[in-house]
Design a protein around this motif. Structure first.
Motif: not given
Length: 602
Positions: A28-41
């Motif tokens: 699901d392409a909607r998970r791309v942003r949350s994955g990137i943000e979580r890696a930075f967090e």
């Protein structure tokens, strides 16, 4: 707010090459942003994240574009061949409009070559925290200093997609761009209509985007006036006397005054320290005495290792002298070779050091090091003369040599001497002669090691091709490079005075590498080295042991021969070290930087 706090909350800009790092089928392409943000967090960075996805969007399914846009990911259409150059151009424009602090993430497999060269030079001038993600299993370009290097699959979160607001089945959360036509809109329907239009097709056919990457730093000047923070800061000069020798008939006592004069003419008045690197046997005694009388340190080294010795000296000096400060490299090879200047380049990306270069012949290509001034060596020595082609000669009164103030150092044996007599005595000693023979023998074996290196690369590439399902973890080099076997860790600890080392069955550590090295020839130093060698010998004697990967963590040149023995016995050999000399001279062995690859030091 402190500098660290500002960086942790700074804006995060992401450039994503969808051609290289695709969205897996069924994801699901909607998970791309949350994955990137979580890696930075996880790393403590909580600033706002802006993402732009580049690619040939005519080949991207509509539901993927809709999913990306619904979470605020901007979508940019480019030809597949021009994606790299368009991303680079947009990144340069963003840097010009958004001064540090800031964070950059590049998701692409095509950062090497001109892209990394130009970005490394940009990073030396304006320092952003740099991150990368790619779909490859390993990267061979070490010129860029990354805070973290992820595998693309690591960033893709698993689980249920986030809840997003969608109006009439189409999202207007982010922009859609066509880089070929300078077109933008917030409607997926209008975007698809544009990409399907006759006007767009004609524009891409007649005026296709330039596939060539434009290196903006190639137009930068090479000479700049001193900044206030560097004008009075310390300056350390690393002088390669083999590449840039003292001209015949020129008095060596004028070298320091000429260099200091050149600095003052461009506004630098800080204290200057100079270390000259050369083979003492090839250097006239009167030059050694003259250099020492003016406070120039002399470091004896052999021709095939003197570049790495210069880099090691640079690393030690910067550790003791934090930025702002300036470094000057007088060398043809270090100035022109990207491989030789890698560690210096990374240091300039990390800290506010100023760089100067001097060389006997102007490099064919622009150096990767960003400089505040560059000179031809002959011009630098004659800088105080009216006619720059006439070298300064000392008068008879100037020839009275003052007491020696410069140090004499043997970098092969790590021995310092205050007088030339003591220095010559050391160079005639049995210990030095043995060390020099060992280094000579190692250099002569270089062709064989290069052949083994090529064979090793062949088998490693074949292994990667047949093992596509290997895991990849950011936290350790073993996982990052595809090494996922059971870890058996050995090293040596203890060594205080004459005490025997303490050793655990599963974990021991080399005392000399984690603490200031004992003085040359002491029992503690010799015991540490002997015990490490004994561990390796016992390992090699075990004929029942199947071939396996072996990782040596050491700064000692003496262990390079054991690396070759391990390789010859069929074991995979890896090295972790802080010493540039070992990184460069590792031959056929895989090398990690202890600071940047193992502990990932900031």
């Amino acid at each position: 707010m402190s500098g660290n706090d500002a960086a942790e909350t700074a804006k995060i800009e992401v450039w994503w090459d969808m051609n290289d790092c695709t969205i897996p089928e069924g994801y699901d392409a909607r998970r791309v942003r949350s994955g990137i943000e979580r890696a930075f967090e996880k790393l403590g960075y909580t600033g706002p994240v802006s993402i732009t996805a580049y690619g040939d969007q005519k080949k991207t399914p509509c539901h993927v574009l809709r999913g990306l846009s619904s979470t605020g990911v901007a979508v940019a259409h480019t030809n597949s061949d021009s994606t790299r150059s368009v991303m680079h151009r947009d990144m340069v424009e963003w840097r010009a409009q958004n001064p540090p602090p800031g964070i950059i993430l590049i998701i692409s497999d095509q950062v090497e070559g001109e892209f990394s060269w130009d970005l490394a030079r940009l990073q030396q001038r304006t320092r952003y925290k740099l991150f990368q993600a790619n779909s490859m299993k390993s990267r061979d370009d070490f010129i860029l200093l990354y805070k973290a290097n992820w595998r693309w699959e690591q960033l893709l979160e698993k689980g249920d997609p986030p809840l997003v607001a969608v109006a009439n089945g189409l999202s207007s959360a982010a922009m859609f761009y066509c880089k070929s036509c300078n077109f933008d809109c917030q409607s997926l329907k209008k975007f698809w209509k544009h990409l399907s239009s006759y006007k767009h097709g004609m524009e891409e056919a007649i005026n296709p985007p330039d596939t060539r990457l434009s290196c903006v730093t190639k137009t930068w000047a090479r000479n700049y006036p001193a900044t206030p923070q560097h004008a009075t800061a310390k300056i350390h000069v690393l002088w390669d006397m083999i590449d840039c020798p003292i001209p015949e008939g020129y008095d060596a006592c004028r070298v320091r005054p000429s260099i200091e004069k050149a600095f003052k003419e461009i506004g630098y008045s800080g204290p200057v320290s100079i270390t000259a690197f050369a083979d003492q046997k090839q250097t006239p005694v009167h030059n050694l005495l003259a250099l020492s009388s003016t406070g120039v340190d002399f470091s004896h080294t052999l021709p095939w290792v003197h570049y790495s010795r210069m880099i090691t000296d640079f690393e030690i000096w910067t550790k003791d002298n934090p930025a702002p400060a300036s470094i000057m490299i007088i060398s043809d090879e270090v100035a022109s070779s990207k491989d030789r200047s890698t560690l210096i380049c990374r240091k300039l990306q990390k800290s506010n050091y100023n760089c100067f270069l001097a060389y006997s012949v102007r490099p064919f290509e622009m150096p990767v090091l960003v400089t505040s001034a560059e000179w031809l060596w002959d011009n630098l020595l004659a800088v105080s003369e009216t006619k720059r082609n006439i070298l300064h000669k000392c008068s008879e009164s100037e020839r009275v040599v003052a007491a020696s103030t410069g140090m004499f150092c043997c970098t092969l044996c790590l021995c310092d001497c205050k007088t030339l007599d003591d220095f010559n005595k050391h160079l005639s000693s049995k210990d030095h002669t043995q060390e020099e023979k060992r280094m000579t023998s190692y250099a002569q074996s270089a062709p064989r090691r290069r052949r083994l290196y090529k064979i090793s690369n062949y088998y490693e590439e074949a292994s990667r091709t047949s093992s596509q399902d290997q895991t990849y973890e950011e936290s350790s080099p073993e996982g990052r490079e595809g090494y996922t076997g059971e870890l058996e860790l050995h090293a040596i600890v203890g060594y205080k005075g004459d005490e025997e080392p303490t050793q655990d069955k599963t974990f021991t550590m080399h005392y000399g590498d984690l603490n200031p090295r004992p003085k040359e020839g002491t029992k503690a130093d010799q015991k540490a080295d002997d015990h490490m060698r004994e561990l390796i010998r016992n390992f090699l004697k075990d004929k029942k042991r199947a071939p396996q990967n072996t990782l040596l963590i050491t700064n000692d040149n003496g262990f390079r021969e054991f690396m070759d023995l391990l390789r010859d016995a069929g074991h995979g050999v890896l090295l972790a070290t802080t010493q540039e000399s070992l990184i460069i001279k590792s031959g056929s062995h895989k090398v990690w930087s202890w600071k940047y690859d193992i502990v990932q030091e900031d």
